[in-house]
Scaffold this active site. Sequence first.
Site, PDB file in Angstrom:
ATOM      1  N   GLY A 337       0.812  -1.212   0.000  1.00 13.81           N
ATOM      2  CA  GLY A 337       0.000   0.000   0.000  1.00 13.81           C
ATOM      3  C   GLY A 337       0.845   1.262   0.000  1.00 13.81           C
ATOM      4  N   SER A 338       0.295   2.322   0.564  1.00  9.96           N
ATOM      5  CA  SER A 338       0.831   3.668   0.343  1.00  9.96           C
ATOM      6  C   SER A 338       2.171   3.959   1.005  1.00  9.96           C
ATOM      7  CB  SER A 338      -0.191   4.708   0.825  1.00  9.96           C
ATOM      8  OG  SER A 338      -1.363   4.641   0.040  1.00  9.96           O
ATOM      9  N   THR A 339       2.641   3.108   1.924  1.00 12.85           N
ATOM     10  CA  THR A 339       3.954   3.384   2.518  1.00 12.85           C
ATOM     11  C   THR A 339       5.061   3.318   1.462  1.00 12.85           C
ATOM     12  OG1 THR A 339       4.052   1.046   3.175  1.00 12.85           O
ATOM     13  CG2 THR A 339       3.374   2.638   4.854  1.00 12.85           C
TER      14      THR A 339
END
Length: 733
Positions: A337-339
């Site tokens: 995801g966004s990390t």
Amino acid sequence: MMKKIKRYFTNNKLSPKNNRKKVGIILFTTSIGLFFLFVSRLSYIVLVGDVAGTALEDKVASLYEGKKVVKAKRGTIYDRNGVVIAEDATSYSAFAILSTSYMSGNKKLYAQEKDFEKIATILVDVLGEKVKKATIIDVLTEGVKNDKWQVDIPNGKGITLQQRQAIEAAMEKQDLVGIDFNEHPSRIYPNGIFASHFIGFADIQVEDGQEELQGGFGLEAAYDDILKGTDGEIVFQKDNFQNPLPGTVAESIPAQDGQDITTTLDSRLQSYLEMLMDEAWEEAEPEYLTAVLVKSDTNEIISLAQRPTFNPETKDGINEKDFLWQNLFVEETYEPGSTIKILTVAGAMDQGIFDPNEQFTPGKMELIDAEIRDWDINIGAKPVLTMRQALSWSSNVGMVKLEQRMPERWQQYLQEFGFGQTTQSNLFGEARGLLPEDNIVSQAMSSFGQGIAVTQFQMLQAFSAVANDGEMLRPSYIKKISGTQGEMVTQPEVVGNPITAQSARQVREYMRDVVESEEFGTAYNRYQVDGYTIAAKTGTAQVAEGGQYLEGDNTNLYSVVTMLPAEDPEYTLYITMKKPKEYSADTIPSIANPLLQRAMDLLEVDRVGMDDTASEQVTVADYRNLETSLATQDLSNNGLTPIVIGDGEKVVEQSSASNTVLLPGEKVLLLTDAKTKGMPDTTGWSKADLLKLANLLSMEVSFSGEGYSAKQSIEPGQVIEGDTLTFTLKKEN
């Protein structure tokens, strides 16, 4: 034919005298032959000393010479400060002797039927709920009926030396006999649940009739050859009755003990993390929960924990239906995801294609046959974002726009950051993960953390490039291996420089917006450590199962990576939580904030200097079975604050395990053997201390508010009853 034979014997018939003479010759010749055969065989045996491949010398030696295996000591596992995590010990199993022939003169040494109930009561009093009184009595009674010499006590294994001594003392006090013990090698884990999947456990295995400890999981298994050592052997002379002769024992092959392993873990932070994880686990009820804290400049793992977990000594938790055998940090692959967006931005900066002030329209965009959507498209999407805000507001569209400007180079960056290959951790089952498929959509989606499968160790390795000014380090967890063969000290290992120092520093600066920007920060004001700036990036990844993404509430993988201080990070923390039943945006911060605060506080203490540091830290002793007055006096003398629960004469349990290192003034709760126990005044206690209290009392706990204890469900001095404690917390002014 028969007639011919008969005719032959008739024609050649001899007289009785001649027959006797002939038989005599045959017997004499046979005897001479057998004699010479016997002499030949005897001569061969005397000269060669071998019978049917067996050396007579060995057979004689076996009659008068005995051998015994000298067990090697398994190496000890320590934390970075020398606190024991796992070490060898001796455990015992109890059995009852029932044979009426077991006597010493006129004294009966066997367990008598009239004493079975008393014996069972003693065993239950000492060993607790693991044994059942009725079951013990039934086994003893059946043993007598079946005329057995002895019977094992059901579940009477894994008995400690203290428990054995307590049983023996109680038996002697009541003039009872018949209980004895077998000795077994054992492995103890004094801290209980303590990075359990990572450390693992060692269990007894029987090979060639010998019991030995073998690593069955985690570090204990991965480094079993180093830890187990090599057994030795002693030789002694025996008499005709096969008993050792005094003074004839000589060691022929000395045992070589296993080597010790000093890990990078810090027990002060590991124990604290375990408590924080327990609370978050109970509140959120996710499929799993992980947290790992590393030293940014070395990528040494300081603490790591996962839930569900287990106790490596008692094995409690392993049989739970939701238990996972996997070490999630290396064996589990997932879409991050966004990390991962901090890596996308860092790569774009390196390529000179990132303009922080460039504006674009977020929301959604078409890409071939796919639609790229932002997370906030249905809840008031921002009409315009800058590229800097694309990171803090976590725009998928913004990341794809960057990836489209460097499509081939981004795929190269993924490999340079270490994805698609193991980190060579040496831990069993480490997965390689998966790089994006060879198509435009999958490769574009990897820029915001979809279409790619990673492990947490891979993420830690990639994050180190951002936290450590472009220098990427392999995650490490061993500081040194030491033993009789010498000492091997490990050093931080640089595995690449995928981005420049300037890009890394700039990304960390923009990551501050995530927690500091009121309008564009997805975690505004949620991650805070007094006196320090924090660089952070949150992630909410869809979970794919059965070839498609799950839909509905709380079906995501939530994560965060934090680095502090943002300007020059000391620590990097990465937390993931998968599919919580009760999701709250405060769950992950409830782990991160206090852990990071404690880490920075301890760092200040450690920086005072080696001499001062030793005096500033206190190692907790083992106060169990000690008189309460002596335990409290010792704690006070060492600068700790004893909190006594109950007015009993002896301590039965303590909140901090022996060898735990605490700071001066910290509370150590002592549970006594009193039948009724009064509630202490918890005003001003921290949440960590309240959790210690609940764990010590084996009670559920719930909190309202934030800060320190201001109100408690059981008033001070009242008898502690029920199975739940409730505390109201308030922040100090």
